[in-house]
Enzyme design. Structure first.
Site, PDB file in Angstrom:
ATOM      1  N   PRO A  15      45.411 110.068  64.875  1.00 59.23           N
ATOM      2  CA  PRO A  15      44.266 110.553  64.346  1.00 59.23           C
ATOM      3  C   PRO A  15      43.310 110.665  65.199  1.00 59.23           C
ATOM      4  O   PRO A  15      43.023 109.703  66.189  1.00 59.23           O
ATOM      5  CB  PRO A  15      43.909 109.796  62.938  1.00 59.23           C
ATOM      6  CG  PRO A  15      44.765 108.446  63.386  1.00 59.23           C
ATOM      7  CD  PRO A  15      45.916 108.735  63.934  1.00 59.23           C
ATOM      8  N   ASN A  16      42.464 111.607  65.176  1.00 63.05           N
ATOM      9  CA  ASN A  16      41.421 111.827  66.179  1.00 63.05           C
ATOM     10  C   ASN A  16      41.556 112.080  67.725  1.00 63.05           C
ATOM     11  O   ASN A  16      40.533 112.443  68.442  1.00 63.05           O
ATOM     12  CB  ASN A  16      40.277 110.855  66.075  1.00 63.05           C
ATOM     13  CG  ASN A  16      39.673 110.687  64.541  1.00 63.05           C
ATOM     14  OD1 ASN A  16      39.334 111.772  63.952  1.00 63.05           O
ATOM     15  ND2 ASN A  16      39.507 109.686  63.957  1.00 63.05           N
ATOM     16  N   ARG A  23      34.240 114.197  72.945  1.00 68.98           N
ATOM     17  CA  ARG A  23      33.355 113.033  72.492  1.00 68.98           C
ATOM     18  C   ARG A  23      33.789 111.864  73.304  1.00 68.98           C
ATOM     19  O   ARG A  23      34.893 111.732  73.450  1.00 68.98           O
ATOM     20  CB  ARG A  23      33.248 112.749  70.894  1.00 68.98           C
ATOM     21  CG  ARG A  23      33.333 114.281  70.135  1.00 68.98           C
ATOM     22  CD  ARG A  23      32.224 114.280  69.095  1.00 68.98           C
ATOM     23  NE  ARG A  23      32.324 115.316  68.455  1.00 68.98           N
ATOM     24  CZ  ARG A  23      33.120 115.625  67.501  1.00 68.98           C
ATOM     25  NH1 ARG A  23      33.583 114.837  66.516  1.00 68.98           N
ATOM     26  NH2 ARG A  23      33.083 116.904  66.763  1.00 68.98           N
ATOM     27  N   TYR A  28      37.126 107.133  76.527  1.00 68.27           N
ATOM     28  CA  TYR A  28      38.553 107.667  76.496  1.00 68.27           C
ATOM     29  C   TYR A  28      38.868 108.747  77.584  1.00 68.27           C
ATOM     30  O   TYR A  28      39.525 109.532  77.608  1.00 68.27           O
ATOM     31  CB  TYR A  28      38.763 108.513  75.212  1.00 68.27           C
ATOM     32  CG  TYR A  28      38.789 107.773  74.029  1.00 68.27           C
ATOM     33  CD1 TYR A  28      39.702 106.503  73.987  1.00 68.27           C
ATOM     34  CD2 TYR A  28      37.740 107.582  72.850  1.00 68.27           C
ATOM     35  CE1 TYR A  28      39.772 105.534  73.013  1.00 68.27           C
ATOM     36  CE2 TYR A  28      37.770 106.621  71.911  1.00 68.27           C
ATOM     37  CZ  TYR A  28      38.672 105.664  72.077  1.00 68.27           C
ATOM     38  OH  TYR A  28      38.698 104.846  70.860  1.00 68.27           O
ATOM     39  N   ASN A  80      51.174 107.301  70.331  1.00 70.16           N
ATOM     40  CA  ASN A  80      49.729 106.696  70.340  1.00 70.16           C
ATOM     41  C   ASN A  80      49.280 106.577  68.995  1.00 70.16           C
ATOM     42  O   ASN A  80      49.061 107.905  68.541  1.00 70.16           O
ATOM     43  CB  ASN A  80      48.823 107.426  71.320  1.00 70.16           C
ATOM     44  CG  ASN A  80      47.483 106.962  71.412  1.00 70.16           C
ATOM     45  OD1 ASN A  80      46.964 105.829  70.553  1.00 70.16           O
ATOM     46  ND2 ASN A  80      46.630 107.041  72.381  1.00 70.16           N
ATOM     47  N   ALA A  83      43.886 105.025  65.747  1.00 68.23           N
ATOM     48  CA  ALA A  83      43.722 103.929  64.688  1.00 68.23           C
ATOM     49  C   ALA A  83      44.407 103.362  63.699  1.00 68.23           C
ATOM     50  O   ALA A  83      44.258 101.900  63.345  1.00 68.23           O
ATOM     51  CB  ALA A  83      42.300 104.463  63.864  1.00 68.23           C
ATOM     52  N   HIS A  86      46.257  99.586  64.157  1.00 72.68           N
ATOM     53  CA  HIS A  86      45.590  98.345  63.678  1.00 72.68           C
ATOM     54  C   HIS A  86      45.740  98.272  61.965  1.00 72.68           C
ATOM     55  O   HIS A  86      45.302  97.119  61.761  1.00 72.68           O
ATOM     56  CB  HIS A  86      43.984  98.516  64.428  1.00 72.68           C
ATOM     57  CG  HIS A  86      43.840  98.817  65.558  1.00 72.68           C
ATOM     58  ND1 HIS A  86      44.578  98.200  66.585  1.00 72.68           N
ATOM     59  CD2 HIS A  86      43.241  99.831  66.168  1.00 72.68           C
ATOM     60  CE1 HIS A  86      44.254  98.909  67.720  1.00 72.68           C
ATOM     61  NE2 HIS A  86      43.379  99.842  67.575  1.00 72.68           N
ATOM     62  N   GLU A 104      54.990 102.583  72.752  1.00 70.01           N
ATOM     63  CA  GLU A 104      53.299 102.481  72.079  1.00 70.01           C
ATOM     64  C   GLU A 104      52.570 102.878  73.492  1.00 70.01           C
ATOM     65  O   GLU A 104      52.690 102.007  74.267  1.00 70.01           O
ATOM     66  CB  GLU A 104      52.999 101.450  71.448  1.00 70.01           C
ATOM     67  CG  GLU A 104      51.515 101.343  70.924  1.00 70.01           C
ATOM     68  CD  GLU A 104      51.169 100.490  69.808  1.00 70.01           C
ATOM     69  OE1 GLU A 104      52.108  99.968  68.932  1.00 70.01           O
ATOM     70  OE2 GLU A 104      50.177  99.729  69.929  1.00 70.01           O
ATOM     71  N   HIS A 106      48.344 103.490  74.766  1.00 68.92           N
ATOM     72  CA  HIS A 106      46.854 103.511  74.289  1.00 68.92           C
ATOM     73  C   HIS A 106      46.248 103.853  75.698  1.00 68.92           C
ATOM     74  O   HIS A 106      46.590 103.426  76.763  1.00 68.92           O
ATOM     75  CB  HIS A 106      46.300 102.292  73.821  1.00 68.92           C
ATOM     76  CG  HIS A 106      46.993 101.773  72.637  1.00 68.92           C
ATOM     77  ND1 HIS A 106      46.528 102.599  71.239  1.00 68.92           N
ATOM     78  CD2 HIS A 106      47.837 101.012  72.283  1.00 68.92           C
ATOM     79  CE1 HIS A 106      47.419 101.921  70.517  1.00 68.92           C
ATOM     80  NE2 HIS A 106      48.040 101.136  71.158  1.00 68.92           N
ATOM     81  N   SER A 108      42.666 103.606  76.089  1.00 69.56           N
ATOM     82  CA  SER A 108      42.054 102.340  76.370  1.00 69.56           C
ATOM     83  C   SER A 108      42.716 101.059  76.427  1.00 69.56           C
ATOM     84  O   SER A 108      43.805 101.018  75.815  1.00 69.56           O
ATOM     85  CB  SER A 108      40.821 102.493  75.446  1.00 69.56           C
ATOM     86  OG  SER A 108      41.268 102.066  74.126  1.00 69.56           O
ATOM     87  N   ARG A 113      38.444  95.312  74.094  1.00 69.54           N
ATOM     88  CA  ARG A 113      37.822  96.190  73.238  1.00 69.54           C
ATOM     89  C   ARG A 113      37.202  95.113  72.029  1.00 69.54           C
ATOM     90  O   ARG A 113      37.503  94.099  72.059  1.00 69.54           O
ATOM     91  CB  ARG A 113      38.246  97.504  72.726  1.00 69.54           C
ATOM     92  CG  ARG A 113      38.507  98.459  73.997  1.00 69.54           C
ATOM     93  CD  ARG A 113      38.759  99.726  73.666  1.00 69.54           C
ATOM     94  NE  ARG A 113      37.719 100.527  72.895  1.00 69.54           N
ATOM     95  CZ  ARG A 113      38.053 101.585  72.208  1.00 69.54           C
ATOM     96  NH1 ARG A 113      39.178 102.185  72.180  1.00 69.54           N
ATOM     97  NH2 ARG A 113      36.879 102.004  71.451  1.00 69.54           N
ATOM     98  N   ARG A 117      40.835  95.622  67.135  1.00 67.92           N
ATOM     99  CA  ARG A 117      41.640  96.572  67.957  1.00 67.92           C
ATOM    100  C   ARG A 117      42.508  95.519  68.629  1.00 67.92           C
ATOM    101  O   ARG A 117      43.651  96.153  69.409  1.00 67.92           O
ATOM    102  CB  ARG A 117      40.995  97.114  69.051  1.00 67.92           C
ATOM    103  CG  ARG A 117      40.057  98.542  68.562  1.00 67.92           C
ATOM    104  CD  ARG A 117      39.640  99.423  69.659  1.00 67.92           C
ATOM    105  NE  ARG A 117      38.300  99.990  69.088  1.00 67.92           N
ATOM    106  CZ  ARG A 117      38.326 101.235  68.407  1.00 67.92           C
ATOM    107  NH1 ARG A 117      39.280 101.755  67.887  1.00 67.92           N
ATOM    108  NH2 ARG A 117      37.058 101.574  67.859  1.00 67.92           N
TER     109      ARG A 117
HETATM  110  O1  CA2 Z   1      43.059 103.988  73.384  1.00 66.33           O
HETATM  111  C1  CA2 Z   1      43.713 104.499  72.544  1.00 66.33           C
HETATM  112  O2  CA2 Z   1      44.449 105.423  72.984  1.00 66.33           O
HETATM  113  C2  CA2 Z   1      43.431 104.270  70.957  1.00 66.33           C
HETATM  114  O3  CA2 Z   1      44.584 104.477  70.372  1.00 66.33           O
HETATM  115  C3  CA2 Z   1      42.618 105.300  70.658  1.00 66.33           C
HETATM  116  C4  CA2 Z   1      42.058 105.261  68.938  1.00 66.33           C
HETATM  117  C5  CA2 Z   1      41.485 103.945  68.954  1.00 66.33           C
HETATM  118  O4  CA2 Z   1      41.436 103.745  67.652  1.00 66.33           O
HETATM  119  C6  CA2 Z   1      42.387 102.944  69.313  1.00 66.33           C
HETATM  120  O5  CA2 Z   1      42.209 101.650  69.205  1.00 66.33           O
HETATM  121  C7  CA2 Z   1      42.909 102.969  70.651  1.00 66.33           C
HETATM  122  C8  CA2 Z   1      40.850 106.356  68.677  1.00 66.33           C
HETATM  123  C9  CA2 Z   1      41.482 107.736  68.908  1.00 66.33           C
HETATM  124  C10 CA2 Z   1      40.352 108.456  68.826  1.00 66.33           C
HETATM  125  O6  CA2 Z   1      40.038 109.333  69.967  1.00 66.33           O
HETATM  126  C11 CA2 Z   1      38.721 109.856  70.067  1.00 66.33           C
HETATM  127  C12 CA2 Z   1      38.674 110.483  71.137  1.00 66.33           C
HETATM  128  C13 CA2 Z   1      37.413 111.146  71.390  1.00 66.33           C
HETATM  129  C14 CA2 Z   1      36.303 110.811  70.685  1.00 66.33           C
HETATM  130  C15 CA2 Z   1      36.392 110.035  69.401  1.00 66.33           C
HETATM  131  C16 CA2 Z   1      37.716 109.738  69.261  1.00 66.33           C
END
Ligand code: CA2
Length: 152
Positions: A15-16, A23, A28, A80, A83, A86, A104, A106, A108, A113, A117
């Site tokens: 997701p996202n 953003r 990221y 990946n 969210a 977690h 898996e 990520h 970041s 963090r 997370r």
């Molecule tokens: O670091 C990663 O790849 C994460 O999987 C990214 C997830 C986060 O919830 C994990 O803790 C770590 C978030 C993905 C959303 O990505 C966005 C990108 C741009 C703007 C907003 C969200």
């Protein structure tokens, strides 16, 4: 002599991740998901494997993609879970049951963090995890997955 079957990797973005590059560039990076997919495709070509990429914001759809990987002739999964890493027992159970190895990744470093997370529900049922190398996490993860599949 029997020809070796080509490795097929299913790359799943959770997701996202469709928002990448649009953003939160400080967390990221500035690279879009489309560009990351191009980088994965180029790496797959150099590894002489096939890679298909999918993104979904929906937990159930992700469960179906993971569960369908084997019958759809994928040899492994690069994921990946974003969210859902977690929170999702459903993704964990799907990965544990899917019958193909998963790695898996990520973008970041989730351990540097917020505390929520630091826990991954999915990592323990994957063969490995790569975290914190930006878009390179996908390429490093793909190499790890291919190494495991070639040693099988
Ligand atoms: O670091 C990663 O790849 C994460 O999987 C990214 C997830 C986060 O919830 C994990 O803790 C770590 C978030 C993905 C959303 O990505 C966005 C990108 C741009 C703007 C907003 C969200």
């Amino acid at each position: 002599m029997k020809a070796k079957k080509q490795i097929r990797a299913l790359v799943i973005h959770g997701p996202n991740l469709n928002l990448l590059g649009k953003r939160e560039p400080r967390v990221y990076g500035k690279t879009s998901l489309q560009r990351i997919n191009q980088l994965i495709q180029a790496e797959a070509k150099s590894l002489n494997i096939q890679a298909d990429m999918v993104q979904s914001n929906h937990e159930g759809e992700l469960v179906d993609l993971i569960g369908g990987a084997k019958v759809n002739h994928y040899s492994g999964i690069l994921i990946n879970p974003a969210a859902y890493t977690h929170t999702s027992v459903a993704l964990r159970d799907a990965l544990a049951a899917c019958g193909v190895p998963a790695v898996e990744v990520h973008i970041s470093n989730i351990y540097g963090r917020e505390e929520f997370r630091h826990q991954s529900l999915t990592a323990a049922v994957c063969v490995g995890q790569v975290s914190g190398f930006g878009e390179q996490s996908y390429l490093l993860g793909l190499h790890g997955l291919v190494k495991i599949l070639r040693n099988k």
